[in-house]
Design a protein around this motif. Structure first.
Motif, PDB file in Angstrom:
ATOM      1  N   LEU A 125       0.189  -1.287  -0.349  1.00 55.01           N
ATOM      2  CA  LEU A 125      -0.274   0.378   0.397  1.00 55.01           C
ATOM      3  C   LEU A 125       0.661   1.620  -0.162  1.00 55.01           C
ATOM      4  O   LEU A 125       0.474   2.514  -0.855  1.00 55.01           O
ATOM      5  CB  LEU A 125      -0.571   0.251   1.099  1.00 55.01           C
ATOM      6  CG  LEU A 125      -2.408  -1.474   0.516  1.00 55.01           C
ATOM      7  CD1 LEU A 125      -2.309  -1.336   2.772  1.00 55.01           C
ATOM      8  CD2 LEU A 125      -3.314  -0.888   0.315  1.00 55.01           C
ATOM      9  N   SER A 126       2.038   1.111   0.743  1.00 47.85           N
ATOM     10  CA  SER A 126       2.723   2.687   0.111  1.00 47.85           C
ATOM     11  C   SER A 126       3.305   2.845  -0.903  1.00 47.85           C
ATOM     12  O   SER A 126       3.688   3.705  -1.347  1.00 47.85           O
ATOM     13  CB  SER A 126       4.028   2.265   1.362  1.00 47.85           C
ATOM     14  OG  SER A 126       5.088   1.114   0.987  1.00 47.85           O
ATOM     15  N   GLY A 127       4.029   1.498  -2.036  1.00 50.14           N
ATOM     16  CA  GLY A 127       4.096   1.556  -3.012  1.00 50.14           C
ATOM     17  C   GLY A 127       3.397   1.902  -4.160  1.00 50.14           C
ATOM     18  O   GLY A 127       3.436   2.678  -4.687  1.00 50.14           O
ATOM     19  N   VAL A 128       2.129   1.558  -3.295  1.00 51.02           N
ATOM     20  CA  VAL A 128       0.528   1.947  -4.223  1.00 51.02           C
ATOM     21  C   VAL A 128       0.573   3.999  -3.391  1.00 51.02           C
ATOM     22  O   VAL A 128       0.151   4.862  -4.865  1.00 51.02           O
ATOM     23  CB  VAL A 128      -1.113   1.617  -3.711  1.00 51.02           C
ATOM     24  CG1 VAL A 128      -1.807   2.459  -4.723  1.00 51.02           C
ATOM     25  CG2 VAL A 128      -0.337   0.143  -5.014  1.00 51.02           C
ATOM     26  N   ALA A 129       0.619   4.151  -2.715  1.00 51.83           N
ATOM     27  CA  ALA A 129       0.713   5.848  -2.148  1.00 51.83           C
ATOM     28  C   ALA A 129       1.713   6.235  -2.861  1.00 51.83           C
ATOM     29  O   ALA A 129       1.463   7.461  -3.284  1.00 51.83           O
ATOM     30  CB  ALA A 129       0.813   6.200  -0.605  1.00 51.83           C
ATOM     31  N   LEU A 130       2.875   6.036  -2.659  1.00 48.85           N
ATOM     32  CA  LEU A 130       3.927   6.700  -3.594  1.00 48.85           C
ATOM     33  C   LEU A 130       3.711   6.942  -5.552  1.00 48.85           C
ATOM     34  O   LEU A 130       4.262   7.961  -5.648  1.00 48.85           O
ATOM     35  CB  LEU A 130       5.241   5.703  -3.181  1.00 48.85           C
ATOM     36  CG  LEU A 130       5.655   6.193  -1.798  1.00 48.85           C
ATOM     37  CD1 LEU A 130       7.123   5.196  -1.823  1.00 48.85           C
ATOM     38  CD2 LEU A 130       6.450   7.589  -1.991  1.00 48.85           C
TER      39      LEU A 130
END
Length: 104
Positions: free
Chosen positions: A49-54
């Protein structure tokens, strides 16, 4: 807006690159470190999810930059079309060569 968009995209890309480069150890929990400072401990879903946000931040930065470029082009076209034009010089009468040659 163009500069802000490019800075946003660059910051998101740089953060992701540094986070990936400095965090190669595996395990069920990932300690995310940047420049020697641990900023979070994430599991696989949190890491995803942090990758998606970035990615969303990066894409919104590119969209802002593209929007700013489009707006700049539109304003420049409006300024060019609104600029006063010089009046054309009066045209001289066309010379009819066939009449001059025939003596008329």
């Amino acid at each position: 807006m163009i500069v802000l968009g490019f800075l946003l995209a660059l910051a998101a890309g740089g953060f992701a690159a540094i986070a990936v480069a400095e965090n190669f150890q595996g395990g069920p929990q990932y300690a995310v470190e940047i420049f020697g400072n641990q900023i979070a401990t994430l599991g696989p879903p949190g890491l995803f999810l942090s990758g998606v946000a970035l990615t969303l931040i990066f894409c919104s930065g590119l969209a802002m930059a593209a929007s700013g470029l489009k707006q700049r082009r539109r304003v420049q076209r409006a300024l060019v079309s609104a600029a006063p034009t010089e009046p054309e010089a009066p045209r001289s009468q066309p010379v009819h060569r066939h009449r001059r040659l025939l003596g008329h």
